[in-house]
Design an enzyme around this catalytic site. Sequence first.
Site, mmCIF file in Angstrom:
data_model
loop_
_atom_site.group_PDB
_atom_site.id
_atom_site.type_symbol
_atom_site.label_atom_id
_atom_site.label_comp_id
_atom_site.label_asym_id
_atom_site.label_seq_id
_atom_site.Cartn_x
_atom_site.Cartn_y
_atom_site.Cartn_z
ATOM 1 N N HIS A 103 8.219 -2.738 -3.667
ATOM 2 C CA HIS A 103 7.740 -3.287 -2.495
ATOM 3 C C HIS A 103 8.733 -4.192 -1.541
ATOM 4 O O HIS A 103 9.804 -4.628 -2.170
ATOM 5 C CB HIS A 103 6.605 -4.478 -2.871
ATOM 6 C CG HIS A 103 5.856 -5.138 -1.788
ATOM 7 N ND1 HIS A 103 5.084 -4.513 -1.102
ATOM 8 C CD2 HIS A 103 5.858 -6.417 -1.364
ATOM 9 C CE1 HIS A 103 4.553 -5.187 -0.188
ATOM 10 N NE2 HIS A 103 5.050 -6.278 0.023
ATOM 11 N N ASP A 142 0.777 -1.191 0.289
ATOM 12 C CA ASP A 142 0.060 -0.070 0.125
ATOM 13 C C ASP A 142 1.006 1.230 0.048
ATOM 14 O O ASP A 142 0.472 2.411 0.355
ATOM 15 C CB ASP A 142 -0.747 -0.001 1.257
ATOM 16 C CG ASP A 142 -0.011 -0.032 2.506
ATOM 17 O OD1 ASP A 142 0.885 -0.017 2.576
ATOM 18 O OD2 ASP A 142 -0.738 -0.029 3.357
ATOM 19 N N CYS A 194 4.751 0.211 2.830
ATOM 20 C CA CYS A 194 5.505 -1.203 3.416
ATOM 21 C C CYS A 194 6.836 -0.995 3.908
ATOM 22 O O CYS A 194 7.038 -1.884 4.731
ATOM 23 C CB CYS A 194 5.404 -2.197 2.045
ATOM 24 S SG CYS A 194 6.237 -1.568 0.567
#
Lengths: 310, 249
Positions: free
Chosen positions: B243, B66, B69
């Site tokens: 990510h 989101d 992270c």
Amino acid sequence: MERKYNLKSPAVKRLMKEAAELRESTEHYHAQPLEDNLFEWHFSVRGPPDSDFDGGVYHGRIVLPPEYPMKPPSIILLTPNGRFEVGKKICLSISGHHPETWQPSWSIRTALLAIIGFMPTKGEGAIGSLDYTPEERRALAKKSQDFCCEACGCSMRSVLLTVSPNSSRSPEVQKAQELAQQISFKAEANVSRQASEDNPPALAVMDLPEPVAVLPESAAPESEPVTLPPESEPSAAPLGRPLSPRQRRQQQHSRQAQREPSRAAFTGPRQAPDSHTGSAVLIVLLTLALATLIFRRIYLAQDYRLDLDL
Amino acid sequence: LAGVNCLAYDEAIIAQQDRITNSNPLVSERQELSVLMREYSEDKVYQLKIKDLYKKYMHIRKTRPDGNCFYRAFGFAHLESLLEDSKELQKFKAVAAKSKQDLVDGGFTEFTIEDFHNTFMDLIEVCEKQQSLQDLWNSFNDQNVSDYVVVYLRLLTSGYLQRKHGFFQHFIEGVRSVKEFCQQEVEPMSRESDHIHIIALAEALDVAILVEYMDRGEGGTVNHHIFPEGGDPRIFLLYRPGHYDILYK
């Protein structure tokens, strides 16, 4: 107020603190929550010195989302000013090339300073912005002092402290200018859509803001239904506690909105799963009825041809 | 029939959002590294690299993608590592307690940051008193608590960058000051993190972080980087483009 709200809610905790911080008026701004709703505040700001708004004091509402301070407040001006449309929800979050600049460490005070700093900037045709001439703005600035708000009882003549001689050099005015370069205001149209695409709010403490009629000329009837957050029902319903008359009225409001095929009912996919299923069933039934009629028609036509063949 | 299509579309959107939220807890349970292998069962490049990861790591804990992270992964991994090291925990608690004053001295408004600071300190205290991984995990999966921790870590990152602006100015792309960079790329939620954020947070809290970089580049091995350089890392993160997840030896 303490008894009514869940003090464990981060938004309530924070807003209580901000209310205490902003209790005293300053030369430049004043803001306090309405007596019966911590999530709606009324504010007054002084037009920045050395601008067409000099001498004006402008009044408006601030609506806080239940996720505050993780999500930004919305601001609605109630005094005609020639820079922001009256009654239109503006949201300080998006700046031209860097979206989502709202920061959770900002506060209502930041929002007030941003409004002040933003007044002398160009509207440039953005939704919710106005580009009145300097003369019109100065006339409105003069007139703004006559405004009295029935909802919060503030009179623009007396709500702020009197200006000191060199207020244009005060750190607050400078901070306001700095903020104005950094953020911009966005009209609510896209914002409300964004909000309704998010999950329904986890906190259910809020009592929803209602349109406040202040002066007949300053209320904005058309834009209000949209400003009612559509998430109101999911957040109020699962509480399982008796609803206040106000909440009940609110629910009726939103049910009405769902029944009418208005734009309010279609602003978000989340708000009314029930009524969606209902209308889906209705549509299917109607389609089936139509299909039956068409098939009957075809059947009859064929029958007729068969008759001819014979 | 446009109405029917519209309804179906809305429902598809809702279902999709629910899937993202349901299938990605903010911080997942600890899983075997083999989950990665299954994720990339068709991908030769990644398979080689995952095999390389196996040499050093056994487990992975995923975070919700989101935009927050890095902060969530860092916060959880670090506090988890302190559960079994009370000496380090005391040291960290002192650094964390002092950090609010540093922010206030740097120009942040005290009453707007203290809720975030308090939430962070409460969480450290939970680690100190209960020493329960489950409690820590629950807190990190409570959106309110978890997001407040993320906000505070973002503030610490921003505060440190601004304190050392003379140094960090050289690493900022485009014509903007360190302060502007912080207000645009660090403090708002959901803004992703880059090297500069990681260095700042690692130095601000005096915690070394090792990041394993796994992408489609050639070579068949993952490369790692330690922030700050030469540190003795306590926590290990896996970076795939865009990510961060947590790795365990």
